[in-house]
Design a protein around this motif. Structure first.
Motif, PDB file in Angstrom:
ATOM      1  N   GLN A 127      63.403  93.497  34.699  1.00  0.00           N
ATOM      2  CA  GLN A 127      63.911  92.395  35.408  1.00  0.00           C
ATOM      3  C   GLN A 127      65.450  92.312  35.424  1.00  0.00           C
ATOM      4  OE1 GLN A 127      60.611  90.076  36.951  1.00  0.00           O
ATOM      5  NE2 GLN A 127      60.744  89.117  34.920  1.00  0.00           N
ATOM      6  N   ALA A 128      66.361  92.280  36.227  1.00  0.00           N
ATOM      7  CA  ALA A 128      67.562  92.121  36.243  1.00  0.00           C
ATOM      8  C   ALA A 128      68.247  90.926  36.794  1.00  0.00           C
ATOM      9  CB  ALA A 128      68.127  93.458  36.736  1.00  0.00           C
ATOM     10  N   VAL A 129      69.433  90.514  36.323  1.00  0.00           N
ATOM     11  CA  VAL A 129      70.087  89.376  37.019  1.00  0.00           C
ATOM     12  C   VAL A 129      71.518  89.968  37.433  1.00  0.00           C
ATOM     13  CG1 VAL A 129      68.931  87.402  36.165  1.00  0.00           C
ATOM     14  CG2 VAL A 129      71.073  88.457  35.088  1.00  0.00           C
ATOM     15  N   LEU A 171      80.427  94.383  46.524  1.00  0.00           N
ATOM     16  CA  LEU A 171      79.636  95.304  45.623  1.00  0.00           C
ATOM     17  C   LEU A 171      78.223  94.702  45.175  1.00  0.00           C
ATOM     18  CD1 LEU A 171      79.287  97.842  44.187  1.00  0.00           C
ATOM     19  CD2 LEU A 171      80.618  96.884  42.333  1.00  0.00           C
ATOM     20  N   GLY A 172      78.407  93.400  44.693  1.00  0.00           N
ATOM     21  CA  GLY A 172      77.513  92.474  44.325  1.00  0.00           C
ATOM     22  C   GLY A 172      76.258  92.631  45.379  1.00  0.00           C
ATOM     23  N   SER A 173      76.485  92.308  46.602  1.00  0.00           N
ATOM     24  CA  SER A 173      75.587  92.013  47.724  1.00  0.00           C
ATOM     25  C   SER A 173      74.982  93.620  47.876  1.00  0.00           C
ATOM     26  CB  SER A 173      76.215  91.681  48.941  1.00  0.00           C
ATOM     27  OG  SER A 173      76.936  90.622  48.635  1.00  0.00           O
ATOM     28  N   ALA A 174      75.905  94.680  48.008  1.00  0.00           N
ATOM     29  CA  ALA A 174      75.096  95.953  48.158  1.00  0.00           C
ATOM     30  C   ALA A 174      74.230  96.184  47.083  1.00  0.00           C
ATOM     31  CB  ALA A 174      76.429  97.090  48.147  1.00  0.00           C
ATOM     32  N   LEU A 175      74.481  95.971  46.024  1.00  0.00           N
ATOM     33  CA  LEU A 175      73.602  96.257  44.787  1.00  0.00           C
ATOM     34  C   LEU A 175      72.188  95.303  44.901  1.00  0.00           C
ATOM     35  CD1 LEU A 175      75.983  96.157  41.659  1.00  0.00           C
ATOM     36  CD2 LEU A 175      74.892  97.920  42.615  1.00  0.00           C
ATOM     37  N   LEU A 176      72.178  94.078  45.524  1.00  0.00           N
ATOM     38  CA  LEU A 176      71.132  93.345  45.704  1.00  0.00           C
ATOM     39  C   LEU A 176      70.424  93.900  46.897  1.00  0.00           C
ATOM     40  CD1 LEU A 176      72.499  89.672  45.450  1.00  0.00           C
ATOM     41  CD2 LEU A 176      70.975  90.951  43.734  1.00  0.00           C
ATOM     42  N   ASN A 177      71.065  94.606  47.833  1.00  0.00           N
ATOM     43  CA  ASN A 177      70.308  95.109  49.080  1.00  0.00           C
ATOM     44  C   ASN A 177      69.647  96.339  48.693  1.00  0.00           C
ATOM     45  OD1 ASN A 177      70.280  93.193  51.448  1.00  0.00           O
ATOM     46  ND2 ASN A 177      72.532  93.185  50.960  1.00  0.00           N
ATOM     47  N   HIS A 178      69.847  97.114  47.620  1.00  0.00           N
ATOM     48  CA  HIS A 178      69.591  98.418  47.408  1.00  0.00           C
ATOM     49  C   HIS A 178      68.126  98.393  46.883  1.00  0.00           C
ATOM     50  CE1 HIS A 178      70.565 102.666  46.744  1.00  0.00           C
ATOM     51  NE2 HIS A 178      69.716 102.755  45.788  1.00  0.00           N
ATOM     52  N   TYR A 202      63.380 103.407  40.447  1.00  0.00           N
ATOM     53  CA  TYR A 202      63.710 102.921  38.942  1.00  0.00           C
ATOM     54  C   TYR A 202      63.203 101.883  38.385  1.00  0.00           C
ATOM     55  CZ  TYR A 202      67.482 105.411  41.509  1.00  0.00           C
ATOM     56  OH  TYR A 202      68.209 106.405  42.234  1.00  0.00           O
ATOM     57  N   GLY A 203      62.036 101.046  39.147  1.00  0.00           N
ATOM     58  CA  GLY A 203      61.470 100.105  38.548  1.00  0.00           C
ATOM     59  C   GLY A 203      62.166  98.886  37.836  1.00  0.00           C
ATOM     60  N   LEU A 204      63.357  98.622  39.077  1.00  0.00           N
ATOM     61  CA  LEU A 204      64.373  97.753  38.328  1.00  0.00           C
ATOM     62  C   LEU A 204      64.243  96.671  39.730  1.00  0.00           C
ATOM     63  CD1 LEU A 204      66.811  97.009  36.476  1.00  0.00           C
ATOM     64  CD2 LEU A 204      68.188  97.813  38.265  1.00  0.00           C
ATOM     65  N   ARG A 205      64.095  95.387  39.270  1.00  0.00           N
ATOM     66  CA  ARG A 205      63.918  94.468  40.186  1.00  0.00           C
ATOM     67  C   ARG A 205      65.126  93.245  39.881  1.00  0.00           C
ATOM     68  NH1 ARG A 205      59.763  90.300  41.383  1.00  0.00           N
ATOM     69  NH2 ARG A 205      59.138  90.438  39.201  1.00  0.00           N
ATOM     70  N   PHE A 206      65.845  92.785  40.923  1.00  0.00           N
ATOM     71  CA  PHE A 206      66.724  91.596  40.681  1.00  0.00           C
ATOM     72  C   PHE A 206      65.888  90.458  41.117  1.00  0.00           C
ATOM     73  CE2 PHE A 206      70.403  94.968  41.247  1.00  0.00           C
ATOM     74  CZ  PHE A 206      71.031  94.642  40.511  1.00  0.00           C
ATOM     75  N   ILE A 207      66.013  89.542  39.870  1.00  0.00           N
ATOM     76  CA  ILE A 207      65.234  88.459  40.297  1.00  0.00           C
ATOM     77  C   ILE A 207      66.107  87.212  40.499  1.00  0.00           C
ATOM     78  CG2 ILE A 207      62.933  88.861  38.879  1.00  0.00           C
ATOM     79  CD1 ILE A 207      64.445  87.398  36.475  1.00  0.00           C
ATOM     80  N   ALA A 208      67.595  87.428  40.163  1.00  0.00           N
ATOM     81  CA  ALA A 208      68.334  86.314  40.703  1.00  0.00           C
ATOM     82  C   ALA A 208      69.748  86.652  40.406  1.00  0.00           C
ATOM     83  CB  ALA A 208      67.915  84.924  39.682  1.00  0.00           C
ATOM     84  N   ALA A 209      70.624  86.058  41.280  1.00  0.00           N
ATOM     85  CA  ALA A 209      72.007  86.575  41.216  1.00  0.00           C
ATOM     86  C   ALA A 209      72.790  85.164  40.615  1.00  0.00           C
ATOM     87  CB  ALA A 209      72.786  86.979  42.259  1.00  0.00           C
ATOM     88  N   PHE A 210      74.107  85.391  40.162  1.00  0.00           N
ATOM     89  CA  PHE A 210      74.888  83.947  39.659  1.00  0.00           C
ATOM     90  C   PHE A 210      76.200  84.440  40.135  1.00  0.00           C
ATOM     91  CE2 PHE A 210      71.176  84.434  37.168  1.00  0.00           C
ATOM     92  CZ  PHE A 210      70.658  82.852  36.981  1.00  0.00           C
ATOM     93  N   PHE A 227      68.067  79.318  33.119  1.00  0.00           N
ATOM     94  CA  PHE A 227      67.324  80.406  34.021  1.00  0.00           C
ATOM     95  C   PHE A 227      66.957  81.377  32.874  1.00  0.00           C
ATOM     96  CE2 PHE A 227      66.704  84.364  36.073  1.00  0.00           C
ATOM     97  CZ  PHE A 227      65.892  84.097  37.338  1.00  0.00           C
ATOM     98  N   ALA A 228      67.769  81.811  31.867  1.00  0.00           N
ATOM     99  CA  ALA A 228      67.227  82.805  30.919  1.00  0.00           C
ATOM    100  C   ALA A 228      66.149  82.428  30.222  1.00  0.00           C
ATOM    101  CB  ALA A 228      68.749  83.166  30.267  1.00  0.00           C
ATOM    102  N   LYS A 229      66.216  81.142  29.712  1.00  0.00           N
ATOM    103  CA  LYS A 229      64.942  80.433  28.884  1.00  0.00           C
ATOM    104  C   LYS A 229      63.615  80.694  29.886  1.00  0.00           C
ATOM    105  CE  LYS A 229      67.964  77.567  26.164  1.00  0.00           C
ATOM    106  NZ  LYS A 229      68.896  77.314  27.039  1.00  0.00           N
ATOM    107  N   GLU A 230      63.845  80.629  30.919  1.00  0.00           N
ATOM    108  CA  GLU A 230      62.634  80.332  31.661  1.00  0.00           C
ATOM    109  C   GLU A 230      62.137  81.601  32.321  1.00  0.00           C
ATOM    110  OE1 GLU A 230      63.711  77.561  34.587  1.00  0.00           O
ATOM    111  OE2 GLU A 230      63.455  75.866  33.231  1.00  0.00           O
ATOM    112  N   HIS A 231      62.884  82.839  32.232  1.00  0.00           N
ATOM    113  CA  HIS A 231      62.548  84.046  32.733  1.00  0.00           C
ATOM    114  C   HIS A 231      62.616  85.283  31.847  1.00  0.00           C
ATOM    115  CE1 HIS A 231      63.268  81.518  36.127  1.00  0.00           C
ATOM    116  NE2 HIS A 231      62.338  82.314  36.966  1.00  0.00           N
ATOM    117  N   GLN A 232      62.008  86.224  32.110  1.00  0.00           N
ATOM    118  CA  GLN A 232      62.441  87.350  31.086  1.00  0.00           C
ATOM    119  C   GLN A 232      63.588  88.278  31.878  1.00  0.00           C
ATOM    120  OE1 GLN A 232      61.118  89.009  28.634  1.00  0.00           O
ATOM    121  NE2 GLN A 232      61.402  91.122  29.065  1.00  0.00           N
ATOM    122  N   VAL A 233      64.519  88.447  31.352  1.00  0.00           N
ATOM    123  CA  VAL A 233      65.615  89.005  31.821  1.00  0.00           C
ATOM    124  C   VAL A 233      65.843  90.178  30.907  1.00  0.00           C
ATOM    125  CG1 VAL A 233      67.930  89.084  32.514  1.00  0.00           C
ATOM    126  CG2 VAL A 233      66.608  86.933  32.768  1.00  0.00           C
TER     127      VAL A 233
END
Lengths: 219, 219
Positions: free
Chosen positions: A87-89, A96-103, A109-117, A142-148
DNA sequence: TAGATTGTTAATCGATTAACAATC
DNA sequence: TAGATTGTTAATCGATTAACAATC
């Protein structure tokens, strides 16, 4: 002194990711097996190198037939850590960030964006590709409540080190840095710089060299 | 057989691009000179390595004072081919492509996008960051009328090789490939793959390794 | 079986680092 | 001058490749 498990050489890891992409295609096309010779040809490597590389992931081939496509694909995926979902944030929801979120990172790669800041209020509190964009200040909670597992930095150069510090302070151990600046972290965290400049530098330098070869050929 | 001018090693080129970014910052902050020791510290390299790297670009330092910031910056810029303006075209104006068009490459790398090309009619005939987006079919005509140094590929994997072929067929000698697939070109063209997967692979593998170190430490 | 392909061992090649004399 | 920093030479380290025996 404690001896660390030896790290896999970076060049090998990079090549493994190339094999993987290729093998995924072959797998989808139902190809059963492939030889190191064929793999090498497709990627313009040497067959021995392919065998040595694959060996590192613990694979064994069969003389005459080569390697099982599905087996190799899975073995590389596991070796690279792409079989366990991570899981990634994202920090920085600009272009660039938006492009990354849309990829579609997850498939391959088993990578999942769960949030952005975002530090800019204007770009916070929206969804991009169904991923929530929060104000940066919310991250510690957020970091305390989720596995990042991974923090991705896509903010301007000036802000990159600060973001890295925040990530480390909140226990994130993997950092994927897309800002043009090298960020420093204490031992224990892993940073990988995905610098466009590096790859561009190789391209433009090679072009300079090939120009020189044409204009001032050596005897 | 003709001996070619020897190519600069890729690792050195990559490090040079790091020095360059750093030096640009120092230059803007009016720093006059810097020692290899300090440079090394900032990037977590070894001082000797820095000196060896800089030497390749033809630089000489002064004992006691080190290197002139402006001089080094310029020397690296020239070495990497970033001092002569080069013109680029983009293929594929999707998310990534748009992000690339919006990036200020010119300032730091002397790279200027003069046009983009799209196969989807829906995304053609618009401006992105003031750069015209044309239908792909228009490229051969465009290439005859403009100086195009670099072709950037940001199309889906399936289309990447076709785009590369079109670029080569129209005399483009430098290709910067952002698609996840390795593209092949005839000798004479230079291709650099800017694969996100490569850099991600290093990060995720290192995370696997550090996890293993913790769980199964070697005695 | 013969032949293609594998894994392994040794040799080569290239890049990094250590040691140190030269310089301002 | 003394000392910090350079450039250079040699040693080390690591990665690639060549050669070949083992295997199906």
């Amino acid at each position: 002194m404690k001896k660390m498990a030896s790290k896999a050489p970076a060049p090998v890891i990079r090549r493994l990711s190339n094999y993987h992409h290729l093998l995924l295609g072959l797998k989808h096309r139902q190809v059963q097996s492939i030889s190191s010779t064929t793999l090498a040809e497709m990627l313009e490597y040497k067959p021995v190198q392919v065998r040595k590389d694959l060996q590192l992931t613990g694979l064994v081939g069969k003389p005459r037939t080569g390697f099982q496509v599905a087996e190799v694909e899975e073995s590389i995926r596991r070796f690279l850590g792409w079989s366990l979902d991570s899981q990634a944030v994202l920090f920085g929801a600009g272009n660039l960030g938006s492009a990354l979120l849309n990829h579609p990172w997850r498939e391959e790669y088993g990578l999942r964006f769960i949030a952005a800041f975002e530090s800019s209020e204007a770009r916070a509190n929206i969804l991009i590709n169904n991923i929530p964009v929060f104000a940066s200040s919310y991250f510690p909670t957020f970091a305390k409540e989720h596995q990042v597992d991974i923090g991705v930095i896509a903010v301007p150069a000036e802000a990159a080190q600060d973001v890295a510090d925040v990530l480390v302070a909140n226990g994130i151990r993997g950092i994927w840095n897309f800002s043009p600046t090298h960020v420093k972290t204490p031992l224990g965290a892993t940073v990988e710089d995905a610098l466009f400049a590096r790859s561009l530098a190789i391209l433009t330098r090679r072009l300079v060299e090939s120009r020189n070869d044409v204009e001032h050929p050596e005897p």
